[in-house]
Motif scaffolding. Structure first.
Motif, PDB file in Angstrom:
ATOM      1  N   UNK A  29      -7.959   0.160  -2.247  1.00 59.02           N
ATOM      2  CA  UNK A  29      -8.509  -1.199  -2.170  1.00 59.02           C
ATOM      3  C   UNK A  29      -7.408  -2.241  -2.333  1.00 59.02           C
ATOM      4  N   UNK A  30      -6.469  -1.996  -3.216  1.00 64.74           N
ATOM      5  CA  UNK A  30      -5.358  -2.919  -3.423  1.00 64.74           C
ATOM      6  C   UNK A  30      -4.405  -2.914  -2.227  1.00 64.74           C
ATOM      7  N   UNK A  31      -4.307  -1.784  -1.545  1.00 65.44           N
ATOM      8  CA  UNK A  31      -3.411  -1.640  -0.404  1.00 65.44           C
ATOM      9  C   UNK A  31      -3.840  -2.527   0.760  1.00 65.44           C
ATOM     10  N   UNK A  32      -5.119  -2.873   0.847  1.00 60.98           N
ATOM     11  CA  UNK A  32      -5.640  -3.681   1.950  1.00 60.98           C
ATOM     12  C   UNK A  32      -4.858  -4.972   2.123  1.00 60.98           C
ATOM     13  N   UNK A  33      -4.537  -5.665   1.014  1.00 60.94           N
ATOM     14  CA  UNK A  33      -3.727  -6.874   1.090  1.00 60.94           C
ATOM     15  C   UNK A  33      -2.236  -6.560   0.982  1.00 60.94           C
ATOM     16  N   UNK A  34      -1.918  -5.547   0.201  1.00 55.70           N
ATOM     17  CA  UNK A  34      -0.521  -5.209  -0.066  1.00 55.70           C
ATOM     18  C   UNK A  34       0.241  -4.830   1.209  1.00 55.70           C
ATOM     19  N   UNK A  88       4.308  -0.038  -2.288  1.00 62.63           N
ATOM     20  CA  UNK A  88       3.620  -0.080  -0.994  1.00 62.63           C
ATOM     21  C   UNK A  88       3.904   1.239  -0.295  1.00 62.63           C
ATOM     22  N   UNK A  89       2.896   2.090  -0.205  1.00 56.52           N
ATOM     23  CA  UNK A  89       3.120   3.446   0.283  1.00 56.52           C
ATOM     24  C   UNK A  89       1.850   3.948   0.962  1.00 56.52           C
ATOM     25  N   UNK A  90       1.953   4.232   2.271  1.00 58.58           N
ATOM     26  CA  UNK A  90       0.781   4.728   3.002  1.00 58.58           C
ATOM     27  C   UNK A  90       0.363   6.116   2.533  1.00 58.58           C
ATOM     28  N   UNK A  91       1.322   6.898   2.025  1.00 61.14           N
ATOM     29  CA  UNK A  91       0.967   8.217   1.471  1.00 61.14           C
ATOM     30  C   UNK A  91       0.117   8.056   0.215  1.00 61.14           C
ATOM     31  N   UNK A  92       0.478   7.073  -0.614  1.00 57.90           N
ATOM     32  CA  UNK A  92      -0.328   6.797  -1.797  1.00 57.90           C
ATOM     33  C   UNK A  92      -1.743   6.365  -1.409  1.00 57.90           C
ATOM     34  N   UNK A  93      -1.841   5.631  -0.307  1.00 57.22           N
ATOM     35  CA  UNK A  93      -3.165   5.199   0.139  1.00 57.22           C
ATOM     36  C   UNK A  93      -4.038   6.401   0.463  1.00 57.22           C
ATOM     37  N   UNK A  94      -3.440   7.420   1.095  1.00 50.18           N
ATOM     38  CA  UNK A  94      -4.213   8.621   1.424  1.00 50.18           C
ATOM     39  C   UNK A  94      -4.592   9.387   0.156  1.00 50.18           C
ATOM     40  N   UNK A 144      -3.856 -12.724   6.145  1.00 54.83           N
ATOM     41  CA  UNK A 144      -4.842 -12.304   5.149  1.00 54.83           C
ATOM     42  C   UNK A 144      -6.245 -12.772   5.525  1.00 54.83           C
ATOM     43  N   UNK A 145      -6.319 -13.942   6.192  1.00 54.18           N
ATOM     44  CA  UNK A 145      -7.622 -14.499   6.548  1.00 54.18           C
ATOM     45  C   UNK A 145      -8.259 -13.870   7.751  1.00 54.18           C
ATOM     46  N   UNK A 146      -7.468 -13.193   8.602  1.00 54.09           N
ATOM     47  CA  UNK A 146      -8.046 -12.535   9.765  1.00 54.09           C
ATOM     48  C   UNK A 146      -7.821 -13.307  11.056  1.00 54.09           C
TER      49      UNK A 146
END
Length: 214
Positions: A29-34, A88-94, A144-146
């Motif tokens: 959830x935190x990675x979404x903005x990070x 910031x790590x995509x592996x951590x996200x998984x 961030x706003x889209x």
């Protein structure tokens, strides 16, 4: 089973330090903005996570924060700015570890992200520094706003300097005085002249966007 689970929950609450509050979040959830911190369109600007009091916006003091998944455990070193230093790590996200944050006092604090400068400014900030940051902060806020955020989001027109201790004012290299409100000074890009520098005796703990209030 229920009795044992209840006892475990009670034990976890009792084990917290007196006057501390704790929340649990998932890394994904935190990675979404990070993830926006890796964008090439704003290399000098990032998203930083903080714990804040929802009623006042005051930043809470983090006494301890850590990330855990099964047998893996990593505790964070919290800087003076109270930013949560998440990797910031995509592996951590998984893997999606749990992130725990403890704050001082018993007041409720919620996680909040802020757009801010990546680099620290020790004794001064030049007009060129502000010229670099302002468009990048606008670009980050639009990311961030889209997709349609540029239609309604106002542009950043300066920066806010946040200090650990309150001051009455700041001075520029041209002899101008910039008034402060407590611990925050607003530096408007339109007010700065070529080669002008904003001087300060204490290093800002963070630099964030300034958007004029309509």
């Amino acid at each position: 089973m229920i009795k044992g689970l209840t006892a475990a929950v009670v034990a976890a609450v009792i084990s917290l330090p007196v006057g501390a509050a704790q929340i649990e979040l998932s890394y994904s959830k935190l990675f979404t903005q990070l993830k926006h911190n890796n964008s090439d369109t704003h290399p000098d600007v990032k998203v930083g996570y903080f714990m804040v009091k929802p009623q006042t916006g005051e930043v809470c003091t983090i006494t301890k924060a850590w990330m855990t998944k099964k047998k893996h455990y990593e505790e964070f070193v919290i800087p003076a700015s109270q930013e949560l230093p998440l990797p910031i790590d995509s592996n951590l996200r998984r893997v999606n570890p749990d992130v725990f944050i403890e704050t001082a006092g018993d007041a409720f604090c919620d996680v909040s992200f802020q757009v801010m400068a990546k680099n620290a400014f020790e004794n001064e900030m030049s007009v060129d520094d502000v010229r670099v940051l302002v468009p990048q902060m606008t670009a980050m806020m639009q990311d961030l706003g889209g997709m349609f955020s540029s239609w309604f989001m106002p542009d950043v027109e300066g920066v806010s300097l946040h200090f650990a201790e309150p001051q009455s004012s700041l001075e520029t290299s041209k002899g101008r005085i910039i008034d402060m409100e407590g611990k925050v000074a607003v530096v408007r890009l339109a007010d700065l002249q070529d080669d002008e520098r904003v001087l300060f005796s204490q290093q800002p703990i963070k630099v964030t966007p300034w958007i004029p209030q309509s």
